[in-house]
Structure formats: C-alpha cells, structure tokens
Design a protein around this motif. Structure first.
Motif, PDB file in Angstrom:
ATOM      1  N   LEU A  27       0.889  -1.100   0.076  1.00 60.13           N
ATOM      2  CA  LEU A  27      -0.071  -0.120  -0.046  1.00 60.13           C
ATOM      3  C   LEU A  27       0.842   1.355  -0.098  1.00 60.13           C
ATOM      4  CD1 LEU A  27      -2.862  -1.016   2.821  1.00 60.13           C
ATOM      5  CD2 LEU A  27      -2.748  -1.330   0.206  1.00 60.13           C
ATOM      6  N   GLU A  28       0.652   2.140  -1.050  1.00 57.00           N
ATOM      7  CA  GLU A  28       1.494   3.348  -1.060  1.00 57.00           C
ATOM      8  C   GLU A  28       0.554   4.493  -0.856  1.00 57.00           C
ATOM      9  OE1 GLU A  28       4.757   4.547  -1.196  1.00 57.00           O
ATOM     10  OE2 GLU A  28       3.569   6.567  -1.432  1.00 57.00           O
ATOM     11  N   LYS A  29       0.646   5.385  -0.043  1.00 56.46           N
ATOM     12  CA  LYS A  29      -0.080   6.629   0.247  1.00 56.46           C
ATOM     13  C   LYS A  29       0.146   7.611  -0.852  1.00 56.46           C
ATOM     14  CE  LYS A  29       0.088  10.135   3.979  1.00 56.46           C
ATOM     15  NZ  LYS A  29       0.951  10.545   5.121  1.00 56.46           N
ATOM     16  N   GLY A  30       1.291   7.642  -1.750  1.00 56.09           N
ATOM     17  CA  GLY A  30       1.415   8.878  -2.533  1.00 56.09           C
ATOM     18  C   GLY A  30       0.837   8.261  -3.901  1.00 56.09           C
ATOM     19  N   SER A  31       1.265   9.058  -5.081  1.00 58.13           N
ATOM     20  CA  SER A  31       0.761   8.778  -6.378  1.00 58.13           C
ATOM     21  C   SER A  31       1.873   8.138  -7.174  1.00 58.13           C
ATOM     22  CB  SER A  31       0.419  10.225  -7.081  1.00 58.13           C
ATOM     23  OG  SER A  31       1.535  10.952  -6.902  1.00 58.13           O
ATOM     24  N   ARG A  32       2.851   7.690  -6.492  1.00 58.64           N
ATOM     25  CA  ARG A  32       3.923   7.190  -7.272  1.00 58.64           C
ATOM     26  C   ARG A  32       4.718   6.466  -6.426  1.00 58.64           C
ATOM     27  NH1 ARG A  32       8.465   8.837  -5.232  1.00 58.64           N
ATOM     28  NH2 ARG A  32       8.711  11.140  -4.790  1.00 58.64           N
TER      29      ARG A  32
END
Ligand SMILES: Cc1cc2nc3c(=O)[nH]c(=O)nc-3n(C[C@H](O)[C@H](O)[C@H](O)COP(=O)(O)OP(=O)(O)OC[C@H]3O[C@@H](n4cnc5c(N)ncnc54)[C@H](O)[C@@H]3O)c2cc1C
Length: 362
Positions: A27-32
C-alpha cells in the motif's frame, strides 16, 4: 502480508517476500513509487570497516549496525540481479564503499519484483485501513509532520523538508498504537543546509550547500556558533547545530582562500556563484571581516534518525522489549541505526527490508 510504503525499504521487503514465495500487497500513500529514494542521489553505501561505522555513529544500536554492515554487499548483488542499473561503483569518499544506482531504474526494477502496489492507500490515508495480519511499516519516517518534528526533534524549529511529501509519521503512529518502544536518537535527523529559498524536489541536490567546513559560520545575529574547521565530512553536525539557531538559519562567510578549495563538483567559489542567497559581505547587518562572499542557508530535514525500536530481524519491539506479533519496520521507520552520526539510509532500508521479509516468510 502487507507492506506499507513503496519506497526503498517497502519495495525491498515486498520483492524479497515474493521471491520467497509469499504474495505481499504493497500500500502506497502517494501517487508514485520510489518515495525519497527516487529523489535521492542513489548511493547505497557502508563504511569500509565496522570500526569506522562505530566511530562515526557511536550512539547507534550495534546489532543493527552489524546487520547492515554484513548484509549490504549481498543486498547490492541482489539489487543488480533484479535489473537495477548501476551508474558508478564508487562513492567518491575514501571512508565508504558502495554503488550508485539510477534511481528511476532502481524503482522500476523493484516494482517489477514486488508485485501489486496500490496507490493512494495506507494507514492514515483511509479511515480504518489498518490491515490485519503481518505488516511491514516502511513509511519513510516522520519528517513531513510538523507536530511530530516539533515534539521529538526540535521544538518550534521551522525546518524545511527535503523529502517526499508523504512521509508524515504514519508508521511511527501505527507502531505506537500497537505498544511499540521508541529508539534512541529521536532528536537527530539527516539533512542539509540549503540555500534559504523555497525549493521543490528537483532542487534538493542543486540547492544543498555542502562546503560549511571551509566557512566561518555565524547565525543571523552575526554570532559564530560552529567552528568550520571542526565540521564532519557529512556536515550533518553543522545542519543539526543550525537547526538550533534563530529561524534555523545561518550565514556561511567565505574568504578568498575558502573560495579556491576544491569540492566534488568544482570549487567552493563555483558553488557560491550558483547559490541564490549569496550577498556581498558589506551588505550584512553585522561585520564580516575578511569575508569575500556570504551565503544564507537554512536547515532542512531529509529524514529522521530515530523511530521505532526493532531487533536484528526487523521485528518492532514493545515497551517490554519483546517483539510485537507480526509487526516489522524498515527504512526510516526503524530508528537508532546511525545515532550520533550519519550512515546510508538506502543501505539500512535495503538490508532491514530484506530482513523483515525473510523473517515474516519463514
Ligand atoms: C535529495 C536526497 C538525496 C539522498 N541521497 C541519498 C544517498 O545518496 N544515499 C543514501 O543512502 N540515502 C540518500 N537519501 C536518503 C534516502 O532517500 C532515504 O534514506 C531512503 O529513501 C529511506 O527509505 P524508506 O523506505 O524508509 O523511505 P522512502 O524511500 O521515502 O519511502 C517511504 C514511502 O512510504 C510512503 N508512505 C508514507 N506514509 C505512508 C502510509 N501511511 N501508507 C503507505 N505508504 C506511505 C511514502 O509515500 C514513500 O513512498 C537521500 C534523500 C534525498 C531526499
């Protein structure tokens, strides 16, 4: 298995877990993907000897330092085996050895190996999104959260942030909610003195002013607060001292001899000529005898050095010193490795990320 954060530590953990037969979900909070690693100089390094590591980072957890020191060469080979493109096989520093990677290529290679990454997600982004089961916290530290920085690092210090915008202490908070213990060195950080202007991520390297060792260093009142000749090779001690000064700012005063000194990419004079905050010394509000140039700098935080306390298998430890069930931390979320000095954040993210996966998948 959940991996929280698609930066250096999280991607290494997920890629290694997948290689060992698990099916991690990142899971990645950012957009990249890539976190601060993507913005970094990409040099993954260690001190040439373990004694040097201890001498440079005397307050760090010796077991974790040993893990990083012993595990790095294998980790570097593994990155190359995944297709990460090497730019240089030296660090340019006689104290250290390591490899410089192209950070976009490194990110791409790790994402390919890590499997599924979901963007815009993670604890702190979606209410109730705390995942059940085994989790690796790899959210990149807490430098992006003013309240946490003021609580643990410097009260009321207006530190600029020189990192990805999403590392705001979600891993730290998630660990503390589960009863985690904090590491030593909570008030320490890695950063740079930057030209004192607003900057974006494309200027993290070009606006860094890394020649304080040749300067006379004074605060905004003109008071000398750090002996330039005593500044360490990383200049981290100077950045941290600057953070204690009014406005977390300083002036570098440079005489003619200082301007002629050679640094990695030219002379100090070349760097000063490019600094947007240089002023003629006679325009300063205090006397600057003997100075041929003056540059105003501001302390900026790249990542925190303290974080969650982990053991040699990257397991997060509780306040009773026992591992918390199924909870791991790696990268800047795992604190206390370089306390008292500076060591490669990419190296500890790589080694601890792999260690977390190896323990979780056993
Ligand atoms: C300009 C610059 C130059 C540098 N140069 C070097 C160098 O040459 N060598 C070196 O060793 N180090 C260098 N560093 C430091 C290095 O980049 C870090 O030490 C390293 O990236 C830390 O890895 P990490 O995985 O902990 O954090 P990151 O790589 O930053 O990854 C953290 C990830 O977690 C994500 N995240 C945050 N919160 C959440 C959440 N709640 N849920 C899900 N995801 C979340 C973030 O968006 C980010 O993608 C540099 C850094 C900068 C900025």
């Amino acid at each position: 298995m959940w991996v929280l954060g698609a930066g250096m530590a999280g991607l290494c953990a997920a890629a290694r877990a997948r290689e060992l037969g698990a099916a991690p979900l990142v899971l990645e909070k950012g957009s990249r993907a890539g976190g601060s690693m993507l913005l970094s100089s990409g040099v993954v390094w260690r001190y040439r000897s373990f004694d040097e590591f201890r001498a440079q980072c005397p307050g760090g957890d010796e077991r974790l330092q040993r893990l990083v020191f012993d595990g790095l060469d294998k980790g570097l080979e593994w990155l190359e085996s995944l297709g990460a493109p090497v730019v240089e096989r030296e660090t340019g520093n006689p104290l250290t050895s390591g490899v410089r990677f192209d950070t976009q290529g490194l990110t791409d290679a790790l994402v390919r190996a890590a499997g599924e990454v979901r963007f815009g997600q993670g604890p702190g982004t979606v209410p109730g999104a705390w995942p059940e089961g085994t989790a690796v916290l790899a959210t990149g530290g807490f430098q992006g959260d003013r309240e946490l920085v003021e609580r643990y690092v410097r009260p009321a210090a207006p530190l600029r942030v020189r990192a990805n915008p999403w590392s705001t202490g979600d891993g730290l908070r998630a660990g503390l909610e589960r009863g985690a213990e904090l590491s030593d060195g909570l008030d320490e950080f890695y950063g740079r003195n930057m030209a004192d202007v607003d900057f974006g991520e494309g200027e993290f390297v070009s606006l860094a002013q890394v020649y304080g060792r040749y300067a006379r260093i004074v605060n905004e009142r003109g008071e000398e607060f750090f002996d330039g000749a005593a500044v360490s090779w990383s200049e981290l001690d100077l950045v941290q001292a600057t953070a204690h000064q009014p406005g977390a700012r300083a002036w570098y005063l440079l005489d003619e001899k200082a301007l002629e000194q050679r640094v990695r990419y030219g002379t100090v004079g070349d760097l000063v000529a490019q600094a947007p905050t240089r002023v003629p010394p006679d325009q300063l509000s205090f006397p600057a005898d003997g100075a041929a140039a003056a540059v105003r700098v501001a302390a900026a935080i790249t990542h925190t050095i303290g974080g969650l306390r982990v053991d040699g298998r990257a397991r997060v430890l509780g306040v009773d010193g026992q591992p918390l069930d199924g909870l791991y931390a790696a990268g800047a979320d795992a604190g206390g490795i370089s306390t008292g000095g500076y060591a490669s954040g990419l190296a500890s993210a790589l080694v601890l990320g792999r260690a977390a996966a190896e323990d979780a998948v056993r």
